[in-house]
Design a protein around this motif. Structure first.
Motif, short mmCIF file in Angstrom:
data_model
loop_
_atom_site.label_atom_id
_atom_site.label_comp_id
_atom_site.label_asym_id
_atom_site.label_seq_id
_atom_site.Cartn_x
_atom_site.Cartn_y
_atom_site.Cartn_z
N UNK A 1 37.11 -20.51 -64.48
CA UNK A 1 35.68 -20.40 -64.23
C UNK A 1 35.11 -19.12 -64.85
N UNK A 2 34.18 -19.22 -65.83
CA UNK A 2 33.61 -18.04 -66.48
C UNK A 2 32.93 -17.08 -65.49
N UNK A 3 32.29 -17.62 -64.47
CA UNK A 3 31.64 -16.75 -63.48
C UNK A 3 32.67 -15.92 -62.72
N UNK A 4 33.81 -16.52 -62.41
CA UNK A 4 34.86 -15.78 -61.71
C UNK A 4 35.45 -14.71 -62.62
N UNK A 5 35.58 -15.02 -63.90
CA UNK A 5 36.09 -14.03 -64.86
C UNK A 5 35.15 -12.84 -64.92
N UNK A 6 33.85 -13.09 -64.94
CA UNK A 6 32.86 -12.00 -64.95
C UNK A 6 32.99 -11.15 -63.69
N UNK A 7 33.15 -11.80 -62.53
CA UNK A 7 33.31 -11.06 -61.27
C UNK A 7 34.58 -10.20 -61.28
N UNK A 8 35.66 -10.77 -61.79
CA UNK A 8 36.91 -10.00 -61.86
C UNK A 8 36.79 -8.81 -62.81
N UNK A 9 36.13 -9.01 -63.94
CA UNK A 9 35.92 -7.90 -64.88
C UNK A 9 35.08 -6.80 -64.24
N UNK B 1 43.92 -7.45 -62.84
CA UNK B 1 44.26 -7.72 -64.23
C UNK B 1 45.09 -9.00 -64.34
N UNK B 2 46.02 -9.19 -63.41
CA UNK B 2 46.83 -10.40 -63.42
C UNK B 2 45.99 -11.66 -63.24
N UNK B 3 45.07 -11.61 -62.29
CA UNK B 3 44.18 -12.77 -62.07
C UNK B 3 43.32 -13.03 -63.30
N UNK B 4 42.82 -11.94 -63.90
CA UNK B 4 41.96 -12.07 -65.08
C UNK B 4 42.74 -12.70 -66.25
N UNK B 5 43.95 -12.26 -66.46
CA UNK B 5 44.78 -12.82 -67.53
C UNK B 5 45.05 -14.30 -67.26
N UNK B 6 45.42 -14.62 -66.02
CA UNK B 6 45.70 -16.02 -65.68
C UNK B 6 44.48 -16.91 -65.91
N UNK B 7 43.31 -16.44 -65.48
CA UNK B 7 42.10 -17.23 -65.68
C UNK B 7 41.74 -17.36 -67.16
N UNK B 8 41.95 -16.28 -67.90
CA UNK B 8 41.65 -16.32 -69.33
C UNK B 8 42.55 -17.31 -70.06
N UNK B 9 43.83 -17.33 -69.68
CA UNK B 9 44.78 -18.24 -70.32
C UNK B 9 44.48 -19.70 -69.98
N UNK B 10 44.13 -19.93 -68.73
CA UNK B 10 43.92 -21.31 -68.29
C UNK B 10 42.50 -21.81 -68.51
N UNK B 11 41.65 -20.94 -69.04
CA UNK B 11 40.26 -21.34 -69.25
C UNK B 11 39.52 -21.51 -67.94
#
Length: 144
Positions: free
Chosen positions: A17-25, A5-15
């Motif tokens: 890599x969308x592919x990495x966000x999908x993998x984290x979700x 969740x922490x990594x997902x929030x950090x990536x979402x805030x900083x915009x």
């Protein structure tokens, strides 16, 4: 799950890599899939959710579940009114230990959802801090 969740929030805030966000979700969904089973298997005992009248709920002020129930019976509609009458949540922990239990007891006594009962009105400081730290506070300068 917390780290994901922490990594997902950090990536979402900083915009990130969308592919990495999908993998984290996806990884987070896999981790969360076991939650219903664990919550059923390790559900709290009834006496935890409905403590006996002589059980101390607010350790700081030594307030029992029975005293909280009696206060609700006298007309206290929520945690803030119980706090005003009994000092629950006014000790050194500032309600961090007893807050959810107090709200749960009130909700059960009134027969309402804990979300409706709500929680103590939060007032700063949320955590006790030394006066020296307050004295040394300088707005706009990051703490070391």
């Amino acid at each position: 799950a917390a780290a994901l969740q922490g990594r997902l929030v950090a990536l979402s805030i900083t915009g990130g890599d969308p592919a990495r966000i999908v993998r984290l979700r996806s990884a987070l969904a896999r981790d969360a899939a076991i939650r219903p089973f664990l919550e059923a298997l390790y559900a709290p005992a009834p006496e935890v959710l409905a403590p006996a009248d002589d059980t101390i709920i607010c350790r700081c002020e030594e307030v029992t579940a029975g005293t909280i129930r009696a206060t609700v019976d006298l007309g206290a509609p929520g945690p803030n009114q119980v706090k005003s009458m009994l000092r629950t949540g006014m000790g050194p922990c500032q309600g961090r230990v007893c807050g959810l239990a107090v709200a749960g007891i009130i909700a059960a006594r009134k027969g309402e959802d804990p979300q409706v009962t709500d929680y103590y009105r939060i007032r700063p400081p949320l955590k006790p801090i030394p006066l020296a730290e307050l004295a040394g506070f300088a707005p706009g300068i990051a703490a070391e």
